[in-house]
Motif scaffolding. Structure first.
Motif, PDB file in Angstrom:
ATOM      1  N   GLN A  91      -3.184  10.175   4.886  1.00 27.64           N
ATOM      2  CA  GLN A  91      -1.871   9.724   5.302  1.00 27.64           C
ATOM      3  C   GLN A  91      -1.875   8.290   5.810  1.00 27.64           C
ATOM      4  O   GLN A  91      -1.039   7.493   5.420  1.00 27.64           O
ATOM      5  N   ARG A  92      -2.758   7.934   6.689  1.00 28.16           N
ATOM      6  CA  ARG A  92      -2.648   6.672   7.403  1.00 28.16           C
ATOM      7  C   ARG A  92      -3.835   5.725   7.193  1.00 28.16           C
ATOM      8  O   ARG A  92      -3.662   4.513   7.108  1.00 28.16           O
ATOM      9  N   HIS A  93      -5.032   6.233   7.121  1.00 31.58           N
ATOM     10  CA  HIS A  93      -6.211   5.361   7.125  1.00 31.58           C
ATOM     11  C   HIS A  93      -6.309   4.455   5.909  1.00 31.58           C
ATOM     12  O   HIS A  93      -6.793   3.329   6.014  1.00 31.58           O
ATOM     13  N   GLY A  94      -5.857   4.926   4.752  1.00 28.76           N
ATOM     14  CA  GLY A  94      -5.870   4.076   3.565  1.00 28.76           C
ATOM     15  C   GLY A  94      -4.984   2.861   3.754  1.00 28.76           C
ATOM     16  O   GLY A  94      -5.354   1.742   3.393  1.00 28.76           O
ATOM     17  N   ALA A  95      -3.806   3.088   4.326  1.00 28.47           N
ATOM     18  CA  ALA A  95      -2.892   1.973   4.603  1.00 28.47           C
ATOM     19  C   ALA A  95      -3.517   1.002   5.601  1.00 28.47           C
ATOM     20  O   ALA A  95      -3.442  -0.220   5.430  1.00 28.47           O
ATOM     21  N   ASP A  96      -4.152   1.536   6.626  1.00 31.67           N
ATOM     22  CA  ASP A  96      -4.819   0.682   7.614  1.00 31.67           C
ATOM     23  C   ASP A  96      -5.903  -0.169   6.960  1.00 31.67           C
ATOM     24  O   ASP A  96      -6.021  -1.363   7.240  1.00 31.67           O
ATOM     25  N   ALA A  97      -6.687   0.444   6.077  1.00 35.08           N
ATOM     26  CA  ALA A  97      -7.776  -0.275   5.415  1.00 35.08           C
ATOM     27  C   ALA A  97      -7.251  -1.421   4.555  1.00 35.08           C
ATOM     28  O   ALA A  97      -7.919  -2.442   4.401  1.00 35.08           O
ATOM     29  N   LEU A  98      -6.053  -1.245   4.007  1.00 32.75           N
ATOM     30  CA  LEU A  98      -5.451  -2.279   3.168  1.00 32.75           C
ATOM     31  C   LEU A  98      -4.622  -3.280   3.965  1.00 32.75           C
ATOM     32  O   LEU A  98      -4.092  -4.237   3.415  1.00 32.75           O
ATOM     33  N   GLY A  99      -4.494  -3.037   5.277  1.00 32.07           N
ATOM     34  CA  GLY A  99      -3.700  -3.926   6.117  1.00 32.07           C
ATOM     35  C   GLY A  99      -2.207  -3.717   5.975  1.00 32.07           C
ATOM     36  O   GLY A  99      -1.412  -4.568   6.357  1.00 32.07           O
ATOM     37  N   TRP A 100      -1.812  -2.570   5.418  1.00 32.26           N
ATOM     38  CA  TRP A 100      -0.394  -2.270   5.245  1.00 32.26           C
ATOM     39  C   TRP A 100       0.107  -1.605   6.511  1.00 32.26           C
ATOM     40  O   TRP A 100      -0.387  -0.550   6.923  1.00 32.26           O
ATOM     41  N   THR A 101       1.121  -2.182   7.130  1.00 27.53           N
ATOM     42  CA  THR A 101       1.626  -1.644   8.392  1.00 27.53           C
ATOM     43  C   THR A 101       2.918  -0.854   8.226  1.00 27.53           C
ATOM     44  O   THR A 101       3.348  -0.197   9.168  1.00 27.53           O
ATOM     45  N   ASP A 102       3.521  -0.913   7.038  1.00 35.11           N
ATOM     46  CA  ASP A 102       4.818  -0.252   6.859  1.00 35.11           C
ATOM     47  C   ASP A 102       4.747   0.994   5.978  1.00 35.11           C
ATOM     48  O   ASP A 102       5.727   1.421   5.406  1.00 35.11           O
ATOM     49  N   VAL A 103       3.556   1.586   5.873  1.00 34.85           N
ATOM     50  CA  VAL A 103       3.385   2.823   5.119  1.00 34.85           C
ATOM     51  C   VAL A 103       2.477   3.767   5.900  1.00 34.85           C
ATOM     52  O   VAL A 103       1.818   3.363   6.851  1.00 34.85           O
ATOM     53  N   GLY A 104       2.458   5.019   5.475  1.00 36.32           N
ATOM     54  CA  GLY A 104       1.537   5.976   6.083  1.00 36.32           C
ATOM     55  C   GLY A 104       2.169   6.882   7.122  1.00 36.32           C
ATOM     56  O   GLY A 104       1.551   7.828   7.576  1.00 36.32           O
ATOM     57  N   THR A 105       3.397   6.588   7.489  1.00 32.29           N
ATOM     58  CA  THR A 105       4.120   7.453   8.422  1.00 32.29           C
ATOM     59  C   THR A 105       5.577   7.548   7.971  1.00 32.29           C
ATOM     60  O   THR A 105       6.066   6.673   7.260  1.00 32.29           O
ATOM     61  N   ILE A 106       6.236   8.588   8.404  1.00 28.75           N
ATOM     62  CA  ILE A 106       7.661   8.722   8.138  1.00 28.75           C
ATOM     63  C   ILE A 106       8.373   8.300   9.418  1.00 28.75           C
ATOM     64  O   ILE A 106       8.338   9.017  10.429  1.00 28.75           O
ATOM     65  N   ALA A 107       8.963   7.104   9.384  1.00 28.34           N
ATOM     66  CA  ALA A 107       9.641   6.553  10.561  1.00 28.34           C
ATOM     67  C   ALA A 107      10.594   5.452  10.109  1.00 28.34           C
ATOM     68  O   ALA A 107      10.436   4.885   9.016  1.00 28.34           O
ATOM     69  N   VAL A 108      11.547   5.131  10.965  1.00 29.03           N
ATOM     70  CA  VAL A 108      12.485   4.052  10.684  1.00 29.03           C
ATOM     71  C   VAL A 108      11.704   2.757  10.497  1.00 29.03           C
ATOM     72  O   VAL A 108      10.786   2.448  11.255  1.00 29.03           O
ATOM     73  N   GLY A 109      12.033   2.016   9.447  1.00 32.22           N
ATOM     74  CA  GLY A 109      11.375   0.751   9.155  1.00 32.22           C
ATOM     75  C   GLY A 109      10.134   0.873   8.297  1.00 32.22           C
ATOM     76  O   GLY A 109       9.542  -0.122   7.901  1.00 32.22           O
ATOM     77  N   GLN A 110       9.730   2.085   7.995  1.00 34.19           N
ATOM     78  CA  GLN A 110       8.557   2.319   7.144  1.00 34.19           C
ATOM     79  C   GLN A 110       9.017   2.527   5.701  1.00 34.19           C
ATOM     80  O   GLN A 110      10.157   2.921   5.451  1.00 34.19           O
ATOM     81  N   GLN A 111       8.119   2.276   4.756  1.00 31.72           N
ATOM     82  CA  GLN A 111       8.410   2.550   3.353  1.00 31.72           C
ATOM     83  C   GLN A 111       8.551   4.059   3.180  1.00 31.72           C
ATOM     84  O   GLN A 111       7.874   4.823   3.858  1.00 31.72           O
ATOM     85  N   ALA A 112       9.413   4.462   2.276  1.00 33.64           N
ATOM     86  CA  ALA A 112       9.584   5.892   2.012  1.00 33.64           C
ATOM     87  C   ALA A 112       8.653   6.294   0.877  1.00 33.64           C
ATOM     88  O   ALA A 112       9.052   6.432  -0.270  1.00 33.64           O
ATOM     89  N   ASP A 113       7.356   6.437   1.185  1.00 35.19           N
ATOM     90  CA  ASP A 113       6.372   6.900   0.218  1.00 35.19           C
ATOM     91  C   ASP A 113       6.170   8.390   0.471  1.00 35.19           C
ATOM     92  O   ASP A 113       5.649   8.778   1.522  1.00 35.19           O
ATOM     93  N   LEU A 114       6.593   9.210  -0.484  1.00 39.23           N
ATOM     94  CA  LEU A 114       6.570  10.656  -0.294  1.00 39.23           C
ATOM     95  C   LEU A 114       6.001  11.361  -1.510  1.00 39.23           C
ATOM     96  O   LEU A 114       6.203  10.923  -2.640  1.00 39.23           O
ATOM     97  N   VAL A 115       5.299  12.449  -1.264  1.00 42.24           N
ATOM     98  CA  VAL A 115       4.793  13.321  -2.321  1.00 42.24           C
ATOM     99  C   VAL A 115       5.392  14.696  -2.088  1.00 42.24           C
ATOM    100  O   VAL A 115       5.307  15.238  -0.987  1.00 42.24           O
ATOM    101  N   CYS A 116       6.014  15.240  -3.127  1.00 38.90           N
ATOM    102  CA  CYS A 116       6.582  16.589  -3.055  1.00 38.90           C
ATOM    103  C   CYS A 116       5.684  17.512  -3.866  1.00 38.90           C
ATOM    104  O   CYS A 116       5.387  17.231  -5.028  1.00 38.90           O
ATOM    105  N   LEU A 117       5.266  18.589  -3.243  1.00 36.65           N
ATOM    106  CA  LEU A 117       4.356  19.533  -3.892  1.00 36.65           C
ATOM    107  C   LEU A 117       5.108  20.759  -4.383  1.00 36.65           C
ATOM    108  O   LEU A 117       6.092  21.180  -3.779  1.00 36.65           O
ATOM    109  N   ASP A 118       4.607  21.335  -5.454  1.00 34.83           N
ATOM    110  CA  ASP A 118       5.159  22.571  -6.006  1.00 34.83           C
ATOM    111  C   ASP A 118       4.516  23.739  -5.273  1.00 34.83           C
ATOM    112  O   ASP A 118       3.345  24.050  -5.493  1.00 34.83           O
ATOM    113  N   LEU A 119       5.267  24.365  -4.391  1.00 37.17           N
ATOM    114  CA  LEU A 119       4.720  25.470  -3.599  1.00 37.17           C
ATOM    115  C   LEU A 119       4.483  26.721  -4.428  1.00 37.17           C
ATOM    116  O   LEU A 119       3.917  27.693  -3.928  1.00 37.17           O
TER     117      LEU A 119
END
Length: 159
Positions: A45-73
């Protein structure tokens, strides 16, 4: 790319090195269970973004990119998920086959398990591969193979 397999590989590598299980388990949790998934999940979720220096991904929050994966349950690896073990089941049971939809920066890129530009990607790949191969297509004749020794039959020469 199989992010879940990558996360599992971290645990498996540590198991090989230490010769014990649950190496990545969070032992500081108040919960008495050893929970490896709580350590591995942030890696997805978060460490890959940190490693790349990306601060606006990896969490679901206001001001963050909406990067989402939907799984088939209904995927066989995810059937019967339980809320008490959900994270562990996701980390240790999910495969790319279960990915139904993907949104990157709020834009859908995968729909029903297929990239929206998949055919264009395949066509472009074929074009590139075609530019790298000789102008004469490579083919092996079974008639020619029958005349070759068993050793040479497995390594036909190019025309």
């Amino acid at each position: 790319i199989d992010l879940w397999a990558e996360a599992r590989a971290v645990e498996y590598q540590e198991r090989l090195l230490t010769q014990r299980r649950n190496v990545m388990a969070d032992t500081t949790s108040e919960d008495s269970r050893f929970d490896t998934a709580t350590t591995l999940w942030p890696m997805l979720q978060r460490h890959g973004a940190d490693a790349l220096g990306w601060t606006d991904v990896g969490t679901i929050a206001v001001g963050q990119q909406a990067d989402l994966v939907c799984l088939d349950l209904n995927d066989p690896g995810l059937v019967g998920l339980e809320s008490s073990t959900l994270l562990s089941q996701l980390v240790f049971s999910t495969t790319p086959r279960a990915v139904k939809h993907v949104f990157i920066a709020g834009h859908q890129t995968i729909k029903n398990g297929r990239h929206l530009a998949q055919q264009d990607i395949i066509d472009s790949f074929r074009k590139v591969m075609g530019s790298l191969t000789p102008s004469q297509p490579f083919s092996v004749s079974t008639h020619n193979l029958s005349k070759q020794s068993p050793k040479s039959a497995h390594s036909p020469s190019m025309p």
